[in-house]
Enzyme design. Structure first.
Site, PDB file in Angstrom:
ATOM      1  N   GLY A  10      11.123   7.254   2.683  1.00  0.00           N
ATOM      2  CA  GLY A  10      10.827   6.831   4.405  1.00  0.00           C
ATOM      3  C   GLY A  10       9.536   6.063   5.110  1.00  0.00           C
ATOM      4  O   GLY A  10       8.422   5.538   4.216  1.00  0.00           O
ATOM      5  N   THR A  12       5.640   5.683   6.743  1.00  0.00           N
ATOM      6  CA  THR A  12       4.311   6.639   7.171  1.00  0.00           C
ATOM      7  C   THR A  12       4.535   7.353   7.710  1.00  0.00           C
ATOM      8  O   THR A  12       4.611   7.776   8.354  1.00  0.00           O
ATOM      9  CB  THR A  12       3.173   5.567   6.873  1.00  0.00           C
ATOM     10  OG1 THR A  12       1.986   5.818   6.644  1.00  0.00           O
ATOM     11  CG2 THR A  12       3.108   4.407   8.571  1.00  0.00           C
ATOM     12  N   GLY A  15       6.211  12.626   6.090  1.00  0.00           N
ATOM     13  CA  GLY A  15       6.838  13.916   5.817  1.00  0.00           C
ATOM     14  C   GLY A  15       7.709  13.839   4.506  1.00  0.00           C
ATOM     15  O   GLY A  15       7.895  14.427   3.358  1.00  0.00           O
ATOM     16  N   THR A  18       5.052  15.877   1.351  1.00  0.00           N
ATOM     17  CA  THR A  18       5.676  16.997   1.777  1.00  0.00           C
ATOM     18  C   THR A  18       6.817  17.497   1.416  1.00  0.00           C
ATOM     19  O   THR A  18       7.018  18.966   0.981  1.00  0.00           O
ATOM     20  CB  THR A  18       5.234  17.660   3.135  1.00  0.00           C
ATOM     21  OG1 THR A  18       4.301  17.387   3.726  1.00  0.00           O
ATOM     22  CG2 THR A  18       5.636  19.173   4.071  1.00  0.00           C
ATOM     23  N   ASP A  36       2.345   5.866  -4.807  1.00  0.00           N
ATOM     24  CA  ASP A  36       1.281   5.483  -4.165  1.00  0.00           C
ATOM     25  C   ASP A  36      -0.332   5.771  -5.018  1.00  0.00           C
ATOM     26  O   ASP A  36      -0.782   4.831  -4.636  1.00  0.00           O
ATOM     27  CB  ASP A  36       0.773   7.057  -2.894  1.00  0.00           C
ATOM     28  CG  ASP A  36       1.652   6.715  -1.716  1.00  0.00           C
ATOM     29  OD1 ASP A  36       1.590   5.879  -1.564  1.00  0.00           O
ATOM     30  OD2 ASP A  36       1.334   7.513  -0.877  1.00  0.00           O
ATOM     31  N   PHE A  39      -0.824   2.326  -6.808  1.00  0.00           N
ATOM     32  CA  PHE A  39      -1.232   1.003  -6.135  1.00  0.00           C
ATOM     33  C   PHE A  39      -2.310   0.322  -6.734  1.00  0.00           C
ATOM     34  O   PHE A  39      -2.886   0.518  -7.974  1.00  0.00           O
ATOM     35  CB  PHE A  39      -2.152   1.269  -4.862  1.00  0.00           C
ATOM     36  CG  PHE A  39      -1.400   1.751  -4.245  1.00  0.00           C
ATOM     37  CD1 PHE A  39      -0.948   0.380  -3.015  1.00  0.00           C
ATOM     38  CD2 PHE A  39      -0.785   2.961  -3.330  1.00  0.00           C
ATOM     39  CE1 PHE A  39      -0.039   0.827  -2.179  1.00  0.00           C
ATOM     40  CE2 PHE A  39      -0.129   3.422  -1.977  1.00  0.00           C
ATOM     41  CZ  PHE A  39      -0.009   1.849  -1.766  1.00  0.00           C
ATOM     42  N   TYR A  55      -0.954  -3.742   1.852  1.00  0.00           N
ATOM     43  CA  TYR A  55      -0.521  -2.652   0.586  1.00  0.00           C
ATOM     44  C   TYR A  55       0.882  -2.573   0.904  1.00  0.00           C
ATOM     45  O   TYR A  55       0.831  -1.817   0.042  1.00  0.00           O
ATOM     46  CB  TYR A  55      -1.296  -1.703   1.464  1.00  0.00           C
ATOM     47  CG  TYR A  55      -3.124  -1.386   0.984  1.00  0.00           C
ATOM     48  CD1 TYR A  55      -3.354  -1.710  -0.495  1.00  0.00           C
ATOM     49  CD2 TYR A  55      -3.921  -1.744   2.216  1.00  0.00           C
ATOM     50  CE1 TYR A  55      -4.381  -1.652  -0.493  1.00  0.00           C
ATOM     51  CE2 TYR A  55      -4.948  -2.192   1.902  1.00  0.00           C
ATOM     52  CZ  TYR A  55      -5.415  -2.140   0.625  1.00  0.00           C
ATOM     53  OH  TYR A  55      -6.900  -2.114   0.548  1.00  0.00           O
ATOM     54  N   ASP A  56       1.747  -3.002   1.996  1.00  0.00           N
ATOM     55  CA  ASP A  56       2.942  -2.364   2.390  1.00  0.00           C
ATOM     56  C   ASP A  56       4.049  -4.112   1.517  1.00  0.00           C
ATOM     57  O   ASP A  56       5.209  -3.477   2.343  1.00  0.00           O
ATOM     58  CB  ASP A  56       3.501  -1.997   3.753  1.00  0.00           C
ATOM     59  CG  ASP A  56       2.474  -1.098   4.121  1.00  0.00           C
ATOM     60  OD1 ASP A  56       1.329  -0.756   3.296  1.00  0.00           O
ATOM     61  OD2 ASP A  56       2.469  -0.405   5.144  1.00  0.00           O
ATOM     62  N   VAL A 138      -7.649   9.909   6.905  1.00  0.00           N
ATOM     63  CA  VAL A 138      -8.569   9.592   6.711  1.00  0.00           C
ATOM     64  C   VAL A 138      -7.930   8.595   5.043  1.00  0.00           C
ATOM     65  O   VAL A 138      -7.532   9.192   4.105  1.00  0.00           O
ATOM     66  CB  VAL A 138      -9.429  10.056   6.330  1.00  0.00           C
ATOM     67  CG1 VAL A 138     -10.340   9.603   5.746  1.00  0.00           C
ATOM     68  CG2 VAL A 138     -10.040  11.111   7.641  1.00  0.00           C
TER      69      VAL A 138
END
Length: 201
Positions: A10, A12, A15, A18, A36, A39, A55-56, A138
């Site tokens: 999904g 960024t 969710g 979670t 994640d 990287f 990064y994407d 952050v």
């Protein structure tokens, strides 16, 4: 022993983590492999013509290492779980269903990985909500000014188009719904599949 590989992808801040953590807590014999954590070092991530770090893209990720982790689970799920302290050493394995939850924003864009999924879920939220959520988090390194509009959102749209050209077997989830609503839908779906694998339905 049966296995089930679930993909949670999904946008960024949609969710994904979670949902994945909830499933892991609720689903017996499950574990998470997160994109994640794969990287590449920031120093080797290229910069685009606007000065934004790219990064994407799959090139910014150690997909080879992630695939090794996934294949390690596929070879021997009980051993994989024991090595990570997620399963007692004397647990029986007969007629058990082991569930791997793979979580990340580009998991359906990497064809070798995408082909392994038994279930695919994709969390989506609109532009305004995504931008607001992104700005409240952050990052290390932090997003530079203009990064969301100049890079993150355009790349999300590009990667999504690419994903949709590769596979149609995706369940889209509304990330604006309450966490509980989303979690229940996915959990019930996975439970049904586990029952099917165990011959209970």
């Amino acid at each position: 022993m049966k296995t089930l590989i679930v993909g949670v992808g999904g946008v960024t801040n949609g969710g994904k983590s979670t949902l994945s953590q909830f499933l892991h807590l609720k689903v017996r014999n499950s574990c998470i492999v997160a994109l994640d954590s794969h990287f590449k070092d920031d120093r080797v991530v290229p910069v685009d013509s606007n000065g934004f770090k790219e990064y994407d893209t799959l090139d910014a990720l150690h997909m080879d290492k992630m695939m090794i982790e996934v294949y390690s689970w596929r070879r021997d799920p009980p051993s994989f779980l024991r090595q990570r302290g997620l399963m007692p050493k004397d647990s029986p394995v007969d007629n058990e269903v082991y569930v791997l939850i793979v979580e990340g924003f580009l998991i359906f864009n990497h064809r070798p990985l995408n082909e392994l999924f038994d279930r695919r879920y994709f969390l989506e939220i609109p532009y305004d909500t995504c931008k607001k959520r992104r700005s409240s988090r952050v990052y290390s390194p932090p997003d530079p000014p203009g990064y969301f509009d100049g890079y993150v959102w355009p790349m999300y749209l590009k990667n999504r188009r690419e994903m949709e050209s590769m596979t149609s077997e995706i369940v889209y989830l509304d990330g604006l719904k309450s966490k509980e609503e989303v979690l229940v839908v996915v959990y019930e779906d996975i439970c049904q599949e586990i029952d099917r694998l165990q011959g209970l339905s």
